[in-house]
Design a protein around this motif. Sequence first.
Motif, short mmCIF file in Angstrom:
data_model
loop_
_atom_site.label_atom_id
_atom_site.label_comp_id
_atom_site.label_asym_id
_atom_site.label_seq_id
_atom_site.Cartn_x
_atom_site.Cartn_y
_atom_site.Cartn_z
N MET A 100 -4.12 -30.33 17.63
CA MET A 100 -3.15 -29.70 18.53
C MET A 100 -1.80 -30.40 18.44
O MET A 100 -0.74 -29.75 18.32
CB MET A 100 -3.66 -29.75 19.97
CG MET A 100 -2.64 -29.31 21.00
SD MET A 100 -2.44 -27.54 21.07
CE MET A 100 -3.90 -27.10 21.98
N LYS A 101 -1.80 -31.72 18.49
CA LYS A 101 -0.54 -32.48 18.43
C LYS A 101 0.18 -32.22 17.11
O LYS A 101 1.40 -31.97 17.10
CB LYS A 101 -0.83 -33.97 18.59
CG LYS A 101 0.41 -34.85 18.61
CD LYS A 101 0.03 -36.31 18.82
CE LYS A 101 1.27 -37.20 18.87
NZ LYS A 101 2.12 -37.11 17.68
N ASP A 102 -0.55 -32.22 16.01
CA ASP A 102 0.06 -32.00 14.69
C ASP A 102 0.65 -30.59 14.58
O ASP A 102 1.75 -30.40 14.06
CB ASP A 102 -0.99 -32.21 13.59
CG ASP A 102 -1.43 -33.66 13.47
OD1 ASP A 102 -0.71 -34.54 14.00
OD2 ASP A 102 -2.49 -33.91 12.86
N ILE A 133 -3.00 -15.88 22.12
CA ILE A 133 -1.76 -16.51 22.58
C ILE A 133 -0.65 -16.33 21.55
O ILE A 133 0.52 -16.17 21.90
CB ILE A 133 -1.97 -18.02 22.92
CG1 ILE A 133 -0.71 -18.60 23.58
CG2 ILE A 133 -2.33 -18.84 21.69
CD1 ILE A 133 -0.30 -17.94 24.87
N LYS A 134 -1.01 -16.31 20.27
CA LYS A 134 0.01 -16.07 19.24
C LYS A 134 0.57 -14.65 19.35
O LYS A 134 1.78 -14.44 19.21
CB LYS A 134 -0.58 -16.32 17.84
CG LYS A 134 -0.83 -17.80 17.56
CD LYS A 134 -1.06 -18.11 16.10
CE LYS A 134 -2.36 -17.62 15.58
NZ LYS A 134 -2.67 -18.10 14.22
N MET A 152 12.54 -21.84 23.27
CA MET A 152 11.79 -22.82 22.49
C MET A 152 10.86 -23.64 23.37
O MET A 152 9.69 -23.86 23.03
CB MET A 152 12.77 -23.73 21.74
CG MET A 152 13.55 -23.02 20.64
SD MET A 152 15.09 -23.87 20.16
CE MET A 152 14.51 -25.50 19.77
N GLU A 153 11.37 -24.08 24.50
CA GLU A 153 10.55 -24.89 25.41
C GLU A 153 9.41 -24.08 26.00
O GLU A 153 8.30 -24.59 26.18
CB GLU A 153 11.44 -25.48 26.52
CG GLU A 153 12.41 -26.54 26.00
CD GLU A 153 13.38 -27.02 27.06
OE1 GLU A 153 13.33 -26.49 28.21
OE2 GLU A 153 14.19 -27.93 26.77
N GLU A 154 9.67 -22.81 26.31
CA GLU A 154 8.63 -21.94 26.86
C GLU A 154 7.52 -21.70 25.84
O GLU A 154 6.34 -21.66 26.20
CB GLU A 154 9.26 -20.61 27.31
CG GLU A 154 8.31 -19.64 27.96
CD GLU A 154 7.86 -20.06 29.35
OE1 GLU A 154 6.99 -19.39 29.91
OE2 GLU A 154 8.39 -21.07 29.88
N ILE A 155 7.90 -21.53 24.57
CA ILE A 155 6.91 -21.32 23.51
C ILE A 155 5.96 -22.52 23.42
O ILE A 155 4.74 -22.38 23.43
CB ILE A 155 7.61 -21.10 22.15
CG1 ILE A 155 8.29 -19.73 22.12
CG2 ILE A 155 6.61 -21.21 20.99
CD1 ILE A 155 9.23 -19.54 20.94
N LEU A 156 6.55 -23.71 23.34
CA LEU A 156 5.73 -24.92 23.21
C LEU A 156 4.86 -25.14 24.45
O LEU A 156 3.69 -25.52 24.33
CB LEU A 156 6.64 -26.13 22.98
CG LEU A 156 7.35 -26.16 21.62
CD1 LEU A 156 8.45 -27.21 21.61
CD2 LEU A 156 6.34 -26.43 20.49
N LYS A 164 3.73 -22.83 26.68
CA LYS A 164 2.65 -21.85 26.76
C LYS A 164 1.56 -22.13 25.73
O LYS A 164 0.37 -22.02 26.03
CB LYS A 164 3.22 -20.44 26.55
CG LYS A 164 3.77 -19.78 27.80
CD LYS A 164 4.20 -18.35 27.50
CE LYS A 164 4.63 -17.63 28.75
NZ LYS A 164 3.53 -17.34 29.66
N LEU A 165 1.98 -22.47 24.53
CA LEU A 165 1.03 -22.73 23.45
C LEU A 165 0.14 -23.92 23.81
O LEU A 165 -1.10 -23.85 23.71
CB LEU A 165 1.80 -23.00 22.16
CG LEU A 165 1.05 -22.94 20.83
CD1 LEU A 165 0.27 -21.64 20.69
CD2 LEU A 165 2.04 -23.10 19.68
N GLU A 166 0.75 -25.00 24.25
CA GLU A 166 -0.02 -26.21 24.57
C GLU A 166 -0.90 -26.00 25.79
O GLU A 166 -2.10 -26.31 25.77
CB GLU A 166 0.94 -27.38 24.80
CG GLU A 166 0.20 -28.69 25.09
CD GLU A 166 1.13 -29.89 25.15
OE1 GLU A 166 0.63 -31.03 25.09
OE2 GLU A 166 2.35 -29.68 25.29
#
Length: 654
Positions: free
Chosen positions: A395-397, A534-535, A611-615, A617-619
């Motif tokens: 996930m981090k990578d 989610i994608k 950009m921040e919302e994408i990261l 929501k994804l995480e």
Amino acid sequence: MSFVKKRLPAQENNLNRFLKVKIDDLETDKRELVGVFGRTGAGKSSLINAVIGEKNLLPTGDVSACTSVMIKVEANKQNKTYQADIEFIPNEEWKDELFQFLGDKADQEDDYYPDFVEKLSALYGEEKENKTSEMLMEKKYFKEIPEFLENKKKILTYESAEKLSGTLVRFTRRDLEDRESKVKRWYWPLVKCVTVRVPKNDLLQHVTLVDLPGNGDRNQSRDKMWKQLVGSCSTVWIVTDIERAAAETEAWEILENASSLMGNGGECQHIHFICARSDVNLNDREAILKRNTKAKKVVSEQFSQQETIKKQFSDEYLKVFTVTSNEFLEKKLLNPDETEIPKLKEFLQKLNDCHSETVNYVSGARGILSLIQGASRRDGAGKNTDVCTDLDKKMKDELDKVRKPMEEAYVAFEKCLSEGVERSKRSCESALMSVIRPSDVENAAFHQTLKSVVNKSGTHKPKNGEQINLNGKLASCLTDSIDEEFKKTFPNKRKCGPFNNVINMFSLDTKSLIEKYKDVELQLIFLKTEEDKIKTELNKMIRESKKTIYKSLTETIGKNMQGGYSQAATFTGKDTLENMRNTLEKHVRAAKNIMFEKAKEELLKQLRDLMEEILKKLEETMQESIELSLKTDGDSIPDVTWQLEEVNNYYNEL
């Protein structure tokens, strides 16, 4: 899946709540919108009727009558009737319009006044004479449409398309020659949009066809909806007469004026230029086919020369069709394939296939059932430490891989906009002059036009001619500076995802993990479906957000110009035109050093927020799914073996 939900334990723990929410969230993908444009008499309604196989659905007629409102055509999935939902403009807007032209300060010099008189005649007939605006809002004039006064939709339901069409004509079409008619009242002036629902039509299962007026509308509600619909179209059909395909300016003007709404400001992936009535004035098959070939070549060449359109769309977006609805139905000279109506049908079928709700539902159900079955089998969450460690690292990578290209895009936009700001400062005064001091218009004729521009915050649609958008003109250097980067970063072609496809490339590599951790295979299958979901959701969110981001430049300029518009609107009497011009010139000179910089900052802020919302929501979505599928014990989770087996069979078939 409702049966499975009922079998979940009643006790409220995290896993049970999570599963219930996931079942409730099983939903269909959005409908594909196909916008149909064309001048009056181009044959849009006849084309739609032929393509969907409903000869008598949309009202058609001679060239003196035209469709005046937006009409959406989609499937009726509830029953076997033909239905129309009629949405009216807010009654307050009609009240304001009546007051504008009939009140104490009536403005009969406005170039919109003749259109207003036409509306009055359609709605009230001779009863309009010697009436105040208040009198014309009395209930007696709306006995057949009480829904208008209540701001509700009117619903028409009939057993046949022909009967629905006969009633619908009063709500959708205007007669340009105002012939004698048995109809006492025509209601199209009050209609915002009509949604027609057709039973038993496979082509419309996941597709909506929208018959759109050419260049928006003077009415605020209709214009707002028009822009939203144009921006949401994945495909646009431009319908024109084959004898005028390349020479007809209106079709090209429609495409040019809407191109930024469809392109960087929208999600259009296909432009179909449809040369209709391909059999007109010809009685020989070979002659028809020869003219068709020539028309396709001429239109393609003309498209490649359209500078404004080409800023948004490359040649690959265009496809030219030569169609004849008459020949498709009558088969006198051409076989059905040569009419090219079947090609349009095939295209709509492919849109349906690409957005099958069955695939989306079955995939989601498979993931949920896999999680339920996996939870019912496991002995304890503590045994999953190794797979969780691998997933956390992955996930981090993967988040880092998503973050990097987005940051690179941000830097590229910042550079483009900085250059655009400097160009805007240098050219804004000449851009302003081209709008407020046009060389081809007499001052006397332009006075009321500019008055309308300042009264409407910089935009105005004259009765004749193109829409005036002063805010867009002032923002043009900024939008030009980012157009290419914007197309690259947010492509409308969905095979190429945003930010260099990073969302689509995100992967926790569950396939490899299943090979390594067989005992949690079902939980990992669930994680894969959650990852896909989610994608899909993020790509949808990006498609909507990018429209807002793109138009933020023009909107910010509009907000910064509002003070100038308000001041210019106060002038009356002698020298009003010159006073308005001078006021706008002074305002632009005073504001140019800050308003373009503000527009740049607002776009970059919205881009950063996205950009921040994408990261985030994804995480958060994937971490919650990992936590509840692999780190939480399930209590009394039901066995769903046979449901999972059945859904797996469906999934493999699809």
